[in-house]
Design an enzyme around this catalytic site. Structure first.
Site, mmCIF file in Angstrom:
data_model
loop_
_atom_site.group_PDB
_atom_site.id
_atom_site.type_symbol
_atom_site.label_atom_id
_atom_site.label_comp_id
_atom_site.label_asym_id
_atom_site.label_seq_id
_atom_site.Cartn_x
_atom_site.Cartn_y
_atom_site.Cartn_z
ATOM 1 N N ASP A 34 30.293 33.439 37.041
ATOM 2 C CA ASP A 34 31.541 32.728 37.339
ATOM 3 C C ASP A 34 31.362 31.218 37.159
ATOM 4 O O ASP A 34 30.251 30.692 37.298
ATOM 5 C CB ASP A 34 31.975 33.060 38.779
ATOM 6 C CG ASP A 34 33.453 32.777 39.021
ATOM 7 O OD1 ASP A 34 34.186 32.498 38.044
ATOM 8 O OD2 ASP A 34 33.872 32.827 40.195
ATOM 9 N N GLY A 35 32.481 30.548 36.864
ATOM 10 C CA GLY A 35 32.488 29.088 36.805
ATOM 11 C C GLY A 35 32.528 28.514 35.399
ATOM 12 O O GLY A 35 32.365 27.298 35.226
ATOM 13 N N TRP A 39 33.166 24.541 34.727
ATOM 14 C CA TRP A 39 32.087 23.828 34.008
ATOM 15 C C TRP A 39 32.690 23.014 32.859
ATOM 16 O O TRP A 39 32.347 21.856 32.659
ATOM 17 C CB TRP A 39 31.076 24.838 33.457
ATOM 18 C CG TRP A 39 29.983 24.223 32.644
ATOM 19 C CD1 TRP A 39 28.801 23.715 33.110
ATOM 20 C CD2 TRP A 39 29.972 24.039 31.216
ATOM 21 N NE1 TRP A 39 28.054 23.230 32.065
ATOM 22 C CE2 TRP A 39 28.753 23.416 30.888
ATOM 23 C CE3 TRP A 39 30.868 24.346 30.190
ATOM 24 C CZ2 TRP A 39 28.396 23.087 29.575
ATOM 25 C CZ3 TRP A 39 30.531 24.023 28.894
ATOM 26 C CH2 TRP A 39 29.309 23.396 28.587
ATOM 27 N N HIS A 51 33.404 29.363 28.276
ATOM 28 C CA HIS A 51 33.090 30.773 27.987
ATOM 29 C C HIS A 51 32.068 30.864 26.859
ATOM 30 O O HIS A 51 31.154 31.681 26.880
ATOM 31 C CB HIS A 51 34.361 31.532 27.595
ATOM 32 C CG HIS A 51 35.374 31.606 28.701
ATOM 33 N ND1 HIS A 51 35.033 31.952 29.990
ATOM 34 C CD2 HIS A 51 36.725 31.378 28.727
ATOM 35 C CE1 HIS A 51 36.125 31.949 30.750
ATOM 36 N NE2 HIS A 51 37.157 31.591 30.003
ATOM 37 N N SER A 79 37.121 41.323 34.409
ATOM 38 C CA SER A 79 37.592 42.241 35.449
ATOM 39 C C SER A 79 38.952 42.819 35.074
ATOM 40 O O SER A 79 39.660 42.276 34.214
ATOM 41 C CB SER A 79 37.697 41.507 36.792
ATOM 42 O OG SER A 79 38.841 40.674 36.807
ATOM 43 N N THR A 80 39.318 43.899 35.763
ATOM 44 C CA THR A 80 40.643 44.492 35.517
ATOM 45 C C THR A 80 41.746 43.502 35.923
ATOM 46 O O THR A 80 42.882 43.663 35.512
ATOM 47 C CB THR A 80 40.818 45.816 36.303
ATOM 48 O OG1 THR A 80 40.347 45.629 37.642
ATOM 49 C CG2 THR A 80 40.031 46.945 35.666
ATOM 50 N N ARG A 85 45.324 36.438 33.142
ATOM 51 C CA ARG A 85 45.147 35.083 32.578
ATOM 52 C C ARG A 85 46.015 34.890 31.339
ATOM 53 O O ARG A 85 46.482 35.869 30.749
ATOM 54 C CB ARG A 85 43.671 34.872 32.237
ATOM 55 C CG ARG A 85 42.817 34.908 33.488
ATOM 56 C CD ARG A 85 41.402 34.492 33.203
ATOM 57 N NE ARG A 85 40.625 34.521 34.443
ATOM 58 C CZ ARG A 85 39.453 33.948 34.599
ATOM 59 N NH1 ARG A 85 38.881 33.309 33.598
ATOM 60 N NH2 ARG A 85 38.823 34.021 35.750
ATOM 61 N N LEU A 145 14.844 47.272 28.985
ATOM 62 C CA LEU A 145 15.903 46.797 29.881
ATOM 63 C C LEU A 145 17.254 47.410 29.509
ATOM 64 O O LEU A 145 17.635 47.434 28.336
ATOM 65 C CB LEU A 145 16.014 45.264 29.769
ATOM 66 C CG LEU A 145 17.170 44.627 30.548
ATOM 67 C CD1 LEU A 145 16.820 44.479 32.021
ATOM 68 C CD2 LEU A 145 17.548 43.269 29.976
ATOM 69 N N ARG A 202 25.933 35.640 42.487
ATOM 70 C CA ARG A 202 27.213 35.100 42.020
ATOM 71 C C ARG A 202 27.075 33.592 41.868
ATOM 72 O O ARG A 202 26.615 32.903 42.785
ATOM 73 C CB ARG A 202 28.370 35.410 42.969
ATOM 74 C CG ARG A 202 29.703 34.846 42.423
ATOM 75 C CD ARG A 202 30.945 35.335 43.137
ATOM 76 N NE ARG A 202 32.139 34.910 42.398
ATOM 77 C CZ ARG A 202 33.310 35.526 42.413
ATOM 78 N NH1 ARG A 202 33.461 36.600 43.147
ATOM 79 N NH2 ARG A 202 34.330 35.062 41.703
ATOM 80 N N LEU A 209 33.479 39.107 46.335
ATOM 81 C CA LEU A 209 33.025 40.125 45.389
ATOM 82 C C LEU A 209 34.003 40.356 44.244
ATOM 83 O O LEU A 209 33.630 40.928 43.214
ATOM 84 C CB LEU A 209 32.741 41.448 46.120
ATOM 85 C CG LEU A 209 31.600 41.390 47.141
ATOM 86 C CD1 LEU A 209 31.438 42.734 47.834
ATOM 87 C CD2 LEU A 209 30.279 40.977 46.479
ATOM 88 N N SER A 210 35.253 39.928 44.416
ATOM 89 C CA SER A 210 36.239 40.047 43.332
ATOM 90 C C SER A 210 36.237 41.437 42.669
ATOM 91 O O SER A 210 36.173 41.557 41.455
ATOM 92 C CB SER A 210 36.009 38.946 42.278
ATOM 93 O OG SER A 210 36.085 37.672 42.870
HETATM 94 C C1 IPE Z 1 35.164 37.506 38.654
HETATM 95 O O1 IPE Z 1 35.486 36.171 38.453
HETATM 96 C C2 IPE Z 1 35.206 38.255 37.370
HETATM 97 C C3 IPE Z 1 34.164 37.911 36.404
HETATM 98 C C4 IPE Z 1 33.184 37.092 36.586
HETATM 99 C C5 IPE Z 1 34.249 38.602 35.154
HETATM 100 P P1 IPE Z 1 36.973 35.627 38.665
HETATM 101 O O2 IPE Z 1 36.926 34.204 38.316
HETATM 102 O O3 IPE Z 1 37.935 36.475 37.935
HETATM 103 O O4 IPE Z 1 37.181 35.852 40.225
HETATM 104 P P2 IPE Z 1 38.230 35.213 41.247
HETATM 105 O O5 IPE Z 1 39.588 35.317 40.622
HETATM 106 O O6 IPE Z 1 37.833 33.792 41.433
HETATM 107 O O7 IPE Z 1 38.072 36.018 42.484
HETATM 108 C C1 IPE Z 2 33.885 33.440 34.577
HETATM 109 O O1 IPE Z 2 34.351 32.143 34.534
HETATM 110 C C2 IPE Z 2 34.267 34.245 33.353
HETATM 111 C C3 IPE Z 2 35.364 35.206 33.597
HETATM 112 C C4 IPE Z 2 35.910 35.489 34.740
HETATM 113 C C5 IPE Z 2 35.853 35.906 32.444
HETATM 114 P P1 IPE Z 2 35.832 31.740 34.929
HETATM 115 O O2 IPE Z 2 36.676 31.809 33.707
HETATM 116 O O3 IPE Z 2 36.322 32.565 36.053
HETATM 117 O O4 IPE Z 2 35.643 30.248 35.371
HETATM 118 P P2 IPE Z 2 36.310 29.529 36.604
HETATM 119 O O5 IPE Z 2 36.061 30.373 37.805
HETATM 120 O O6 IPE Z 2 37.773 29.408 36.297
HETATM 121 O O7 IPE Z 2 35.634 28.209 36.685
HETATM 122 MG MG MG Z 3 36.270 32.385 38.053
#
Ligand code: IPE
Ligand code: IPE
Ligand code: MG
Length: 254
Positions: A34-35, A39, A51, A79-80, A85, A145, A202, A209-210
């Protein structure tokens, strides 16, 4: 001396791979990557740049996990709920598996890595699916792996599907209600056949846990970092593993 200086400054010394005990490496590590967006924003870049950069982290951490002797690495990639987005971002994310595998598949094959996918194949664009299917079939015989991409994955969807399957079998007289055990449920999840994650990481400072592996994480050790996924390095990974190795897992016992 340097260690003491670091401690004074509040910086903990991070272990190197070679200093981690080899006998207590987690068998299965799961990561909520995530992030990426934040970033990029921090650098004045479009979210897509985050990404893209995150893909390089996937490669680095796959290699690091393999070298440490981790057997299963599950990466939450989409995620589902991520379908909510903007379309442009979803489209970009759906191109990443192909981009990643175009560059890395040969090396994954050469390194005996087995690629798997955990998620619903429904609604995935055909180019995304075919890239993954190719990687899965080309690496199916590999014994190193297991690199398991959670793509179009949602834990509640996965559990509902499992429950529906169990209900159907009960109705058809193929399964006795009393025979529905923990193991029956585990086997019917998309992770069936894999051990539960020992360690969940995470990134990006979010403490949730999303909808990720809610059943399988029942007794996993959790490790969170504020670091965004594109800047997550081997050093952070070893730090997580090192802390995992110092924890006492009790599973409700003493
Ligand atoms: C969780 O991250 C899904 C993935 C890392 C693929 P999100 O960015 O979608 O989670 P929320 O919306 O902050 O909970
Ligand atoms: C994780 O990064 C990748 C996916 C969920 C696909 P994010 O796209 O959620 O990045 P932030 O959380 O918005 O920074
Ligand atoms: Mg995110």
């Amino acid at each position: 001396m340097i260690k003491r200086l670091w401690a004074k400054l509040g910086i903990s010394s991070t272990p190197k791979a070679s200093s981690l005990p080899a006998d207590n490496v987690p068998q299965h590590v799961a990561i909520i990557m995530d992030g990426n967006g934040r970033w990029a924003k921090k650098r004045g870049l479009p979210r897509m740049a985050g990404h893209h950069s995150g893909m390089k982290t996937v490669k680095r951490i796959t290699i690091a996990a393999d070298r440490l002797g981790v057997k299963y690495l599950t990466l939450y990639a989409f995620s589902t709920e991520n379908w909510k987005r903007p379309k442009a971002e979803v489209d970009f994310l759906m191109k990443l598996p192909q981009q990643f595998l175009d560059i890395e598949l040969d090396e994954l094959v050469a390194n005996n890595v087995q690629v798997r996918m955990m998620g619903s194949r429904e609604n995935l664009p055909s180019h995304t699916l075919s890239a993954l299917e190719e990687a899965i079939s080309k690496t199916a015989g590999n014994t190193g792996l297991v690199l398991n991409f959670a793509l179009n994955y949602g834990s509640r969807m996965e559990m509902l599907d499992a429950v529906r399957g169990i209900a159907k079998d009960v109705r058809a007289g193929k399964l006795d209600i009393d025979a529905i055990t923990d193991q029956v449920m585990s086997d019917r999840l998309l992770s069936g056949g894999m051990p539960d994650p020992d360690l969940l990481i995470r990134t990006s400072g979010e403490l949730r846990l999303s909808n990720f592996m809610l059943w399988q994480l029942a007794y996993s050790e959790l490790w969170f970092t504020d670091v965004y996924w594109p800047e997550f390095t081997e050093k952070h990974f070893y730090e997580a593993i090192g802390q995992y190795q110092q924890r006492a897992r009790r599973y409700g016992g003493l």
